[in-house]
Motif scaffolding. Structure first.
Motif, mmCIF file in Angstrom:
data_model
loop_
_atom_site.group_PDB
_atom_site.id
_atom_site.type_symbol
_atom_site.label_atom_id
_atom_site.label_comp_id
_atom_site.label_asym_id
_atom_site.label_seq_id
_atom_site.Cartn_x
_atom_site.Cartn_y
_atom_site.Cartn_z
ATOM 1 N N VAL A 48 70.121 27.480 41.836
ATOM 2 C CA VAL A 48 69.667 26.663 42.973
ATOM 3 C C VAL A 48 70.345 25.285 43.052
ATOM 4 O O VAL A 48 70.789 24.878 44.130
ATOM 5 C CB VAL A 48 68.121 26.555 42.995
ATOM 6 N N PRO A 49 70.449 24.539 41.948
ATOM 7 C CA PRO A 49 71.091 23.218 42.080
ATOM 8 C C PRO A 49 72.531 23.313 42.583
ATOM 9 O O PRO A 49 73.039 22.373 43.188
ATOM 10 C CB PRO A 49 71.041 22.656 40.654
ATOM 11 N N LYS B 199 67.087 19.691 38.754
ATOM 12 C CA LYS B 199 66.562 19.975 37.412
ATOM 13 C C LYS B 199 67.571 20.700 36.517
ATOM 14 O O LYS B 199 67.526 20.576 35.318
ATOM 15 C CB LYS B 199 65.277 20.800 37.524
ATOM 16 N N PHE B 200 68.400 21.529 37.088
ATOM 17 C CA PHE B 200 69.410 22.257 36.315
ATOM 18 C C PHE B 200 68.831 23.045 35.149
ATOM 19 O O PHE B 200 69.255 22.899 34.011
ATOM 20 C CB PHE B 200 70.526 21.305 35.838
ATOM 21 N N CYS B 201 67.842 23.876 35.443
ATOM 22 C CA CYS B 201 67.409 24.856 34.451
ATOM 23 C C CYS B 201 68.640 25.717 34.163
ATOM 24 O O CYS B 201 69.381 26.050 35.089
ATOM 25 C CB CYS B 201 66.274 25.712 34.999
ATOM 26 N N HIS C 181 57.314 22.187 40.041
ATOM 27 C CA HIS C 181 57.787 22.116 38.655
ATOM 28 C C HIS C 181 56.719 21.412 37.818
ATOM 29 O O HIS C 181 56.189 20.378 38.249
ATOM 30 C CB HIS C 181 59.100 21.328 38.592
ATOM 31 N N CYS D 47 67.567 20.775 44.378
ATOM 32 C CA CYS D 47 66.943 20.579 43.071
ATOM 33 C C CYS D 47 67.925 19.898 42.127
ATOM 34 O O CYS D 47 69.100 20.240 42.108
ATOM 35 C CB CYS D 47 66.517 21.934 42.509
ATOM 36 N N PHE E 140 69.293 28.697 33.623
ATOM 37 C CA PHE E 140 69.446 30.052 34.162
ATOM 38 C C PHE E 140 69.661 30.055 35.667
ATOM 39 O O PHE E 140 69.907 31.092 36.251
ATOM 40 C CB PHE E 140 68.186 30.889 33.854
ATOM 41 N N CYS E 141 69.557 28.913 36.328
ATOM 42 C CA CYS E 141 69.301 28.891 37.773
ATOM 43 C C CYS E 141 70.489 28.410 38.605
ATOM 44 O O CYS E 141 71.145 27.426 38.268
ATOM 45 C CB CYS E 141 68.090 28.009 38.029
ATOM 46 N N GLN F 224 57.847 29.972 33.216
ATOM 47 C CA GLN F 224 59.026 30.748 32.753
ATOM 48 C C GLN F 224 58.858 31.340 31.356
ATOM 49 O O GLN F 224 59.192 32.492 31.128
ATOM 50 C CB GLN F 224 60.332 29.931 32.800
ATOM 51 N N ARG G 32 63.903 23.206 30.540
ATOM 52 C CA ARG G 32 62.754 23.049 31.429
ATOM 53 C C ARG G 32 62.121 21.661 31.297
ATOM 54 O O ARG G 32 61.270 21.283 32.089
ATOM 55 C CB ARG G 32 61.711 24.141 31.148
ATOM 56 N N GLN H 196 62.316 23.653 47.288
ATOM 57 C CA GLN H 196 62.703 24.323 46.042
ATOM 58 C C GLN H 196 61.958 23.712 44.878
ATOM 59 O O GLN H 196 61.635 24.353 43.906
ATOM 60 C CB GLN H 196 64.199 24.132 45.782
ATOM 61 N N ASN H 197 61.734 22.423 44.984
ATOM 62 C CA ASN H 197 61.086 21.675 43.905
ATOM 63 C C ASN H 197 60.129 20.715 44.624
ATOM 64 O O ASN H 197 60.278 19.512 44.583
ATOM 65 C CB ASN H 197 62.180 20.923 43.141
HETATM 66 FE FE1 SF4 Z 1 65.358 23.799 40.031
HETATM 67 FE FE2 SF4 Z 1 63.421 25.650 39.883
HETATM 68 FE FE3 SF4 Z 1 66.007 26.346 39.585
HETATM 69 FE FE4 SF4 Z 1 64.806 24.964 37.662
HETATM 70 S S1 SF4 Z 1 64.255 27.050 38.340
HETATM 71 S S2 SF4 Z 1 66.838 24.549 38.522
HETATM 72 S S3 SF4 Z 1 63.412 23.653 38.851
HETATM 73 S S4 SF4 Z 1 65.044 25.505 41.442
#
Ligand code: SF4
Ligand code: 5AD
Length: 444
Positions: free
Chosen positions: A164-165, A157-159, A238, A155, A161-162, A265, A277, A199-200
């Motif tokens: 995943v990236p 996107k770099f939300c 997303h 991903c 809080f996340c 969210q 977001r 993930q996205n």
């Molecule tokens: Fe990526 Fe989803 Fe995490 Fe946002 S919440 S950074 S869209 S994986």
């Protein structure tokens, strides 16, 4: 001699899928899946980093595993312990240092090399948290009637809080031709439903067979043409990546199921901006309106975070207002949990635990009521159900409705894998109960 493999899986659908693939990869080397870690020859913890105290949980689980490993050593045997998934990706070296009895640490992109790592573990500790340049070819055993297929990973996107990236790396879309070939193999092996994973997932932009680029809508159109595939789903999306072609697919592709997990969210524009977001609550509402115009019965699901840093009572009310306006068929909601290394974790105004707990309880009560009402609205209706496996009671099967509701009904085991019309008789909190409708011509 058969060896025993125990895999404990935490977290998302992606991890469940990866674990199944690890079992497939190890099977040719004589590893059969065991129910528990007690006397396994190989124990894999497939970890998740997204919420909660993932690292601490992993270390405490490793403590338990260590006791079994010692018992094994006392008997003169060996238990190989491996930690995979996102915690491994994030904390690889620290795991090997703090838990030196761990033999293998590997990231989510490295599990294809598991047999090789297990072989190497005889001589040394193995750490593999590299990202491959190219997604490696897939191998799989019988997929079942409802199969998963990874189309996209990572991903960008770099939300705020996340993790995943950071743990899953940059967005990567697999070439469409490979996905189509694999979907064909899954169909030939008996799959009736395929859920496209990423993930996205709707950021998908893979090379098309003609040399251009396809988005998810185009990919779905192509997959729907594969003989035997009656149902397609995809997750997780997303809101910013819902494009015209995807909306058109919901209108035009009958195999695309009328269910969409579209995490929002929060309903507050201020919080959405702080979360990075990249959309407002109004834009989300308009996307949902467009989806509903394309497919009026589409059922929606979402993820919510309460108690994000700086979230006021008014911000939280904006979330419950949005939930009331949209109306969800189901949803997941979480208290914000600071993930080390993410921007929101160091935000100055963290919300105290009691406020988070109170907001979560209010939101969940509202979401549960919506889910109950949604399920109740199908009582008396006939829904086509793809039966996947035996139910909890003898003589029963369970499967899914188009709206992803779990449905159980009395039916013979020979109907597993069929899509059968079921008259819904009762709505339970998390599932529906029904009986097979008499008309055979409904079969799809
Ligand atoms: Fe990526 Fe989803 Fe995490 Fe946002 S919440 S950074 S869209 S994986
Ligand atoms: N705290 C709470 N929830 C989180 N999620 C992701 N990161 C966090 C976090 N730090 C939730 C989001 C996401 C889902 C998979 O997990 O709602 O959509």
């Amino acid at each position: 001699m058969t060896k025993r493999l125990f895999i404990k899986t935490y977290g998302c659908q992606m991890n469940v899928y990866d674990s199944a693939r690890m079992a497939d990869l190890m099977a040719p080397f004589g590893y059969a899946v065991a129910a528990g870690p007690e006397d396994a020859d190989l124990v894999i913890l497939n970890t998740c980093h997204i919420r909660e105290k993932a690292a601490e949980k992993t270390f405490s689980e490793l403590g338990t595993i260590r006791r079994y490993q010692r018992a094994r050593e006392r008997e003169g045997g060996r238990m190989i312990v491996a930690v995979g998934g996102c915690v491994a990706q994030a904390e690889g070296a620290e795991i090997l240092e703090r838990a030196p009895f761990v033999d293998i640490v590997f990231g989510p992109q490295a599990y294809h090399r598991l047999p090789e790592m297990v072989a190497r573990a005889a001589a040394e500790q193995v750490l593999d948290t590299s990202f491959p340049a190219e997604y490696l070819p897939e191998t799989f055993a019988a997929p079942g009637f409802s199969a998963f297929l990874t189309v996209q990973e990572g991903c960008d996107k770099f939300c705020t809080f996340c993790v995943v990236p950071y743990t899953r790396g940059a967005e990567y879309s697999r070439p469409a031709a490979k996905i189509i070939a694999e979907a064909g193999q899954l169909a030939a092996a008996g799959a009736r439903e395929i859920t496209l994973l990423g993930q996205n997932v709707n950021a998908y932009h893979g090379a098309s067979p003609e040399g251009g680029v396809w988005g998810l809508g185009e990919l779905i159109g192509a997959l729907a043409g594969i003989p035997g595939i009656a149902r397609l789903r995809y997750t997780t999306s997303h809101p910013c990546d819902v494009d015209d072609a995807l909306i058109a697919a919901h209108r035009d592709v009958p195999a695309l199921m009328p269910f969409l997990h579209l995490p929002v969210q929060s309903g507050s524009d201020r919080v959405l901006a702080a979360m990075n977001r990249r959309h407002t609550a109004g834009q989300y509402r308009r996307t949902v309106e467009r989806l509903r115009r394309a497919r009026s019965d589409i059922a929606l699901s979402s993820d919510f975070i309460v108690g994000f840093p700086g979230e006021s009572e008014a911000d939280f009310r904006a979330t419950t207002d949005l939930v009331r306006d949209i109306g969800y068929a189901q949803a997941f909601s979480f208290k914000y949990s600071p993930r080390p290394g993410t921007p929101a974790a160091s935000a100055p105004v963290q919300i105290p635990e009691p406020a988070k707990a109170e907001r979560l309880a209010i939101l969940q009560a509202l979401l549960h009521e919506q889910q109950r009402a949604f399920n109740q609205s199908y009582v008396g209706e006939v829904l086509p159900v793809l039966f996947e496996k035996p139910g909890r009671h003898p003589g029963q099967l369970v499967g899914r409705s188009p709206y992803l509701q779990s449905v159980h009904a009395e039916a013979g085991a020979e109907r597993i894998g069929e899509i059968v019309p079921v008259t819904i008789r009762a709505a339970l909190p998390n599932s529906l109960a029904g009986e097979i409708a008499p008309r055979a011509e409904h079969r799809a």
